[in-house]
Write a protein that holds these residues in place. Structure first.
Motif, PDB file in Angstrom:
ATOM      1  N   LEU A 265     -21.783   5.068  -5.064  1.00 37.18           N
ATOM      2  CA  LEU A 265     -21.455   6.689  -4.668  1.00 37.18           C
ATOM      3  C   LEU A 265     -20.580   7.923  -5.496  1.00 37.18           C
ATOM      4  O   LEU A 265     -20.282   7.505  -5.991  1.00 37.18           O
ATOM      5  CB  LEU A 265     -19.859   6.129  -3.449  1.00 37.18           C
ATOM      6  CG  LEU A 265     -20.159   7.772  -2.615  1.00 37.18           C
ATOM      7  CD1 LEU A 265     -21.366   8.389  -1.687  1.00 37.18           C
ATOM      8  CD2 LEU A 265     -18.810   7.629  -2.005  1.00 37.18           C
ATOM      9  N   LEU A 266     -22.010   8.589  -5.929  1.00 35.01           N
ATOM     10  CA  LEU A 266     -21.551   9.146  -7.224  1.00 35.01           C
ATOM     11  C   LEU A 266     -20.735  11.153  -6.236  1.00 35.01           C
ATOM     12  O   LEU A 266     -22.166  11.419  -5.723  1.00 35.01           O
ATOM     13  CB  LEU A 266     -22.909  10.282  -7.567  1.00 35.01           C
ATOM     14  CG  LEU A 266     -23.545   8.034  -8.128  1.00 35.01           C
ATOM     15  CD1 LEU A 266     -24.798   8.262  -8.189  1.00 35.01           C
ATOM     16  CD2 LEU A 266     -22.682   7.792  -9.002  1.00 35.01           C
ATOM     17  N   ASP A 267     -19.966  11.437  -6.791  1.00 34.73           N
ATOM     18  CA  ASP A 267     -19.487  12.443  -5.934  1.00 34.73           C
ATOM     19  C   ASP A 267     -18.865  13.169  -6.860  1.00 34.73           C
ATOM     20  O   ASP A 267     -17.791  12.690  -7.862  1.00 34.73           O
ATOM     21  CB  ASP A 267     -18.866  12.071  -4.589  1.00 34.73           C
ATOM     22  CG  ASP A 267     -17.994  12.946  -4.016  1.00 34.73           C
ATOM     23  OD1 ASP A 267     -18.815  15.327  -4.044  1.00 34.73           O
ATOM     24  OD2 ASP A 267     -16.695  13.161  -3.656  1.00 34.73           O
ATOM     25  N   SER A 268     -19.025  14.333  -7.034  1.00 30.28           N
ATOM     26  CA  SER A 268     -17.742  15.746  -8.105  1.00 30.28           C
ATOM     27  C   SER A 268     -16.967  16.243  -7.745  1.00 30.28           C
ATOM     28  O   SER A 268     -16.145  16.667  -8.618  1.00 30.28           O
ATOM     29  CB  SER A 268     -19.100  17.093  -8.969  1.00 30.28           C
ATOM     30  OG  SER A 268     -19.373  17.923  -7.105  1.00 30.28           O
ATOM     31  N   GLY A 269     -17.026  16.147  -6.156  1.00 32.00           N
ATOM     32  CA  GLY A 269     -15.038  16.590  -5.825  1.00 32.00           C
ATOM     33  C   GLY A 269     -15.161  17.318  -5.515  1.00 32.00           C
ATOM     34  O   GLY A 269     -13.957  18.497  -5.138  1.00 32.00           O
ATOM     35  N   LYS A 270     -16.505  19.140  -5.509  1.00 33.01           N
ATOM     36  CA  LYS A 270     -16.150  19.405  -5.131  1.00 33.01           C
ATOM     37  C   LYS A 270     -17.269  20.253  -3.253  1.00 33.01           C
ATOM     38  O   LYS A 270     -18.206  20.451  -3.513  1.00 33.01           O
ATOM     39  CB  LYS A 270     -17.288  20.678  -5.990  1.00 33.01           C
ATOM     40  CG  LYS A 270     -16.180  20.230  -7.500  1.00 33.01           C
ATOM     41  CD  LYS A 270     -16.655  21.331  -8.650  1.00 33.01           C
ATOM     42  CE  LYS A 270     -16.280  20.860 -10.105  1.00 33.01           C
ATOM     43  NZ  LYS A 270     -16.967  21.544 -10.808  1.00 33.01           N
ATOM     44  N   PRO A 271     -16.299  19.782  -2.178  1.00 33.42           N
ATOM     45  CA  PRO A 271     -17.243  19.670  -1.098  1.00 33.42           C
ATOM     46  C   PRO A 271     -17.176  21.132  -1.222  1.00 33.42           C
ATOM     47  O   PRO A 271     -16.143  22.160  -1.338  1.00 33.42           O
ATOM     48  CB  PRO A 271     -16.549  18.888  -0.344  1.00 33.42           C
ATOM     49  CG  PRO A 271     -15.228  19.488  -0.844  1.00 33.42           C
ATOM     50  CD  PRO A 271     -14.962  19.078  -2.307  1.00 33.42           C
TER      51      PRO A 271
ATOM     52  N   VAL B 126     -19.276  -1.200  -2.220  1.00 35.65           N
ATOM     53  CA  VAL B 126     -18.900   0.172  -2.592  1.00 35.65           C
ATOM     54  C   VAL B 126     -18.344   0.908  -3.816  1.00 35.65           C
ATOM     55  O   VAL B 126     -16.964   0.481  -3.693  1.00 35.65           O
ATOM     56  CB  VAL B 126     -18.700   0.964  -1.228  1.00 35.65           C
ATOM     57  CG1 VAL B 126     -18.437   2.315  -1.962  1.00 35.65           C
ATOM     58  CG2 VAL B 126     -19.684   0.545  -0.454  1.00 35.65           C
ATOM     59  N   GLN B 127     -19.014   1.256  -4.882  1.00 35.55           N
ATOM     60  CA  GLN B 127     -17.762   1.929  -6.259  1.00 35.55           C
ATOM     61  C   GLN B 127     -18.258   3.001  -6.338  1.00 35.55           C
ATOM     62  O   GLN B 127     -19.659   3.892  -6.227  1.00 35.55           O
ATOM     63  CB  GLN B 127     -18.568   0.716  -7.267  1.00 35.55           C
ATOM     64  CG  GLN B 127     -17.968   1.618  -8.591  1.00 35.55           C
ATOM     65  CD  GLN B 127     -18.491   0.968  -9.853  1.00 35.55           C
ATOM     66  OE1 GLN B 127     -19.144  -0.090 -10.027  1.00 35.55           O
ATOM     67  NE2 GLN B 127     -17.480   1.272 -10.578  1.00 35.55           N
ATOM     68  N   HIS B 128     -16.925   4.102  -6.365  1.00 37.37           N
ATOM     69  CA  HIS B 128     -16.702   5.761  -6.442  1.00 37.37           C
ATOM     70  C   HIS B 128     -17.123   6.263  -7.665  1.00 37.37           C
ATOM     71  O   HIS B 128     -16.653   5.866  -8.754  1.00 37.37           O
ATOM     72  CB  HIS B 128     -16.043   6.254  -5.467  1.00 37.37           C
ATOM     73  CG  HIS B 128     -15.345   7.073  -5.344  1.00 37.37           C
ATOM     74  ND1 HIS B 128     -14.758   8.133  -5.842  1.00 37.37           N
ATOM     75  CD2 HIS B 128     -16.498   8.547  -6.007  1.00 37.37           C
ATOM     76  CE1 HIS B 128     -14.804   9.413  -5.937  1.00 37.37           C
ATOM     77  NE2 HIS B 128     -15.396   9.824  -5.509  1.00 37.37           N
ATOM     78  N   TRP B 129     -17.731   7.113  -8.085  1.00 36.20           N
ATOM     79  CA  TRP B 129     -18.143   7.236  -9.166  1.00 36.20           C
ATOM     80  C   TRP B 129     -17.781   9.374  -9.196  1.00 36.20           C
ATOM     81  O   TRP B 129     -18.980   9.627  -8.645  1.00 36.20           O
ATOM     82  CB  TRP B 129     -19.451   7.173 -10.420  1.00 36.20           C
ATOM     83  CG  TRP B 129     -20.293   5.685 -10.551  1.00 36.20           C
ATOM     84  CD1 TRP B 129     -20.115   4.738  -9.668  1.00 36.20           C
ATOM     85  CD2 TRP B 129     -20.524   5.834 -11.966  1.00 36.20           C
ATOM     86  NE1 TRP B 129     -20.396   3.744 -10.140  1.00 36.20           N
ATOM     87  CE2 TRP B 129     -20.591   3.787 -11.389  1.00 36.20           C
ATOM     88  CE3 TRP B 129     -20.330   6.074 -13.159  1.00 36.20           C
ATOM     89  CZ2 TRP B 129     -21.028   2.527 -13.015  1.00 36.20           C
ATOM     90  CZ3 TRP B 129     -20.228   4.873 -14.031  1.00 36.20           C
ATOM     91  CH2 TRP B 129     -21.040   3.938 -14.052  1.00 36.20           C
ATOM     92  N   GLN B 130     -16.436   9.625  -9.458  1.00 35.07           N
ATOM     93  CA  GLN B 130     -16.797  10.520  -9.366  1.00 35.07           C
ATOM     94  C   GLN B 130     -16.813  11.392 -10.967  1.00 35.07           C
ATOM     95  O   GLN B 130     -16.726  11.520 -12.498  1.00 35.07           O
ATOM     96  CB  GLN B 130     -15.080  11.074  -9.098  1.00 35.07           C
ATOM     97  CG  GLN B 130     -14.500  12.551  -9.011  1.00 35.07           C
ATOM     98  CD  GLN B 130     -13.502  12.942  -8.261  1.00 35.07           C
ATOM     99  OE1 GLN B 130     -12.713  12.398  -7.673  1.00 35.07           O
ATOM    100  NE2 GLN B 130     -12.675  14.505  -8.675  1.00 35.07           N
ATOM    101  N   ASP B 131     -17.825  11.813 -10.662  1.00 37.32           N
ATOM    102  CA  ASP B 131     -18.743  12.803 -11.988  1.00 37.32           C
ATOM    103  C   ASP B 131     -20.247  13.696 -11.589  1.00 37.32           C
ATOM    104  O   ASP B 131     -20.382  13.613  -9.858  1.00 37.32           O
ATOM    105  CB  ASP B 131     -19.447  11.577 -12.500  1.00 37.32           C
ATOM    106  CG  ASP B 131     -19.168  11.497 -13.861  1.00 37.32           C
ATOM    107  OD1 ASP B 131     -19.007  13.225 -14.359  1.00 37.32           O
ATOM    108  OD2 ASP B 131     -19.766  11.412 -15.018  1.00 37.32           O
ATOM    109  N   GLU B 132     -20.255  13.989 -12.243  1.00 30.17           N
ATOM    110  CA  GLU B 132     -22.341  15.577 -11.788  1.00 30.17           C
ATOM    111  C   GLU B 132     -22.582  14.096 -12.185  1.00 30.17           C
ATOM    112  O   GLU B 132     -22.768  14.275 -13.117  1.00 30.17           O
ATOM    113  CB  GLU B 132     -21.414  16.790 -12.304  1.00 30.17           C
ATOM    114  CG  GLU B 132     -22.531  17.454 -12.400  1.00 30.17           C
ATOM    115  CD  GLU B 132     -22.404  18.625 -12.494  1.00 30.17           C
ATOM    116  OE1 GLU B 132     -23.298  19.620 -12.690  1.00 30.17           O
ATOM    117  OE2 GLU B 132     -21.235  19.153 -13.336  1.00 30.17           O
ATOM    118  N   VAL B 133     -24.471  14.416 -11.606  1.00 29.09           N
ATOM    119  CA  VAL B 133     -25.164  14.338 -11.248  1.00 29.09           C
ATOM    120  C   VAL B 133     -25.993  15.028 -11.971  1.00 29.09           C
ATOM    121  O   VAL B 133     -26.111  16.664 -12.180  1.00 29.09           O
ATOM    122  CB  VAL B 133     -25.910  13.131 -10.346  1.00 29.09           C
ATOM    123  CG1 VAL B 133     -27.361  13.276 -11.221  1.00 29.09           C
ATOM    124  CG2 VAL B 133     -25.152  12.526  -9.757  1.00 29.09           C
TER     125      VAL B 133
END
Length: 311
Positions: free
Chosen positions: A35-41, A77-84
């Protein structure tokens, strides 16, 4: 020495309600998920979210907190807080490059990055946006019911927007911000219902403590109101990925999908606002994520079923 890279069953780009619900469904199906998410909803500026049964009036941050706790309960499920930053097709799936320099490999890809907004350049707008200026009648119409509201938009869809908002408030001021977005017949329809139209450019919004009180125009006119609806330009965050992967898009700029999120490219799925622009609500996005996950699982199961027979 080459780094050992884990290959996931599915990489989900975007940690909004669509991506999170897809991760939940796939996690419960014992599937490995990145789960790749930059954290900027997009909804981080909103004070509340609405229209989601059991979660009406929830703070966006609280919604995400609960959702991540539920999703990450499932160990696959693994969370990656990063930008693709890049996605490339490989022989047996996809390679996703992250801003940190890390790389994620996956058999299937779900694009759920949502939209970003480009607001018109109006002095003072940032003080009120997300407080008493909003962009979705379904999301904030109730909180602004029966108030005098300014509708500020140069979109060709402004006529439909005003008709919809008229359900919540009959005291509306239509501001086309210097554009001729309405024809004479539409203006007459508004006038017949007591709705005033202002075609001069909007120069400034004023008020106190986040409460919009006045709209100022380039011709010196000014109106008083108690809230407003703004029409931002909506841009698909997945557009560059869609182009590089060869995905077909809709006229509105969304990614073309089947009812269950399959795109026109094998192995690529899309959900939430990446696939459609309206209505942009939590409940719709979460539903589309769930359906896309079911479609992804069906593809994975079918591939493994056939492989088992060959072995």
């Amino acid at each position: 020495m080459e780094k050992n890279v884990m290959k996931y069953d599915c990489a989900i780009v975007g940690g909004g309600p669509a991506g999170l619900n897809a991760a939940l469904v796939l996690g419960r199906a014992k599937r490995t998920v990145a789960l790749l998410d930059s954290g900027k909803p997009r909804n981080r500026i909103a004070h509340e979210s609405h229209g989601y049964l059991t979660r009406d009036r929830i703070k966006p941050g609280e919604f995400r907190k609960i959702a991540y706790e539920e999703v990450l309960y499932y160990p696959s499920v693994q969370h990656w807080q990063d930008e693709v930053v890049d996605i490339a097709r490989t022989e047996d799936g996809f390679s996703i490059q992250l801003a940190s320099g890390e790389s994620v490999q996956a058999r299937k890809l779900l694009l759920a990055t949502g939209l970003r907004e480009e607001l018109p350049e109006i002095e003072g707008l940032e003080k009120f946006y997300g407080k008493t200026v909003f962009n979705c009648p379904f999301c904030d119409g109730w909180e602004n019911r029966d108030r005098p509201l300014a509708v500020i938009s140069s979109s060709p869809h402004i006529f439909h927007t005003v008709k919809l908002l008229y359900n919540w408030s009959k005291e509306l001021y239509v501001c086309t911000n210097g554009k001729q977005s309405l024809d004479s017949e539409q203006i007459e329809e508004f006038k017949a219902r007591g709705i005033q139209v202002f075609e001069a450019a909007v120069t400034k919004l004023t008020g106190q403590d986040g409460q919009l009180e006045q709209v100022h125009f380039a011709d010196g006119t000014q109106i008083s109101c108690r809230g407003g609806l703004i029409g931002p330009e909506l841009i698909n965050n997945s557009s560059s990925f869609a182009q590089s992967l060869g995905l077909e898009t809709t006229e509105a700029g969304g990614i073309e999908t089947s009812p269950f999120g399959k795109t026109t490219v094998e192995g690529v799925f899309a959900a939430g606002d990446s696939a459609y622009f309206m209505p942009a609500q939590l409940i719709h996005a979460a539903s589309s994520g769930s359906k896309a996950a079911a479609s992804i699982l069906a593809d994975l199961v079918e591939e493994e079923w056939e492989a088992a027979a060959r072995n």
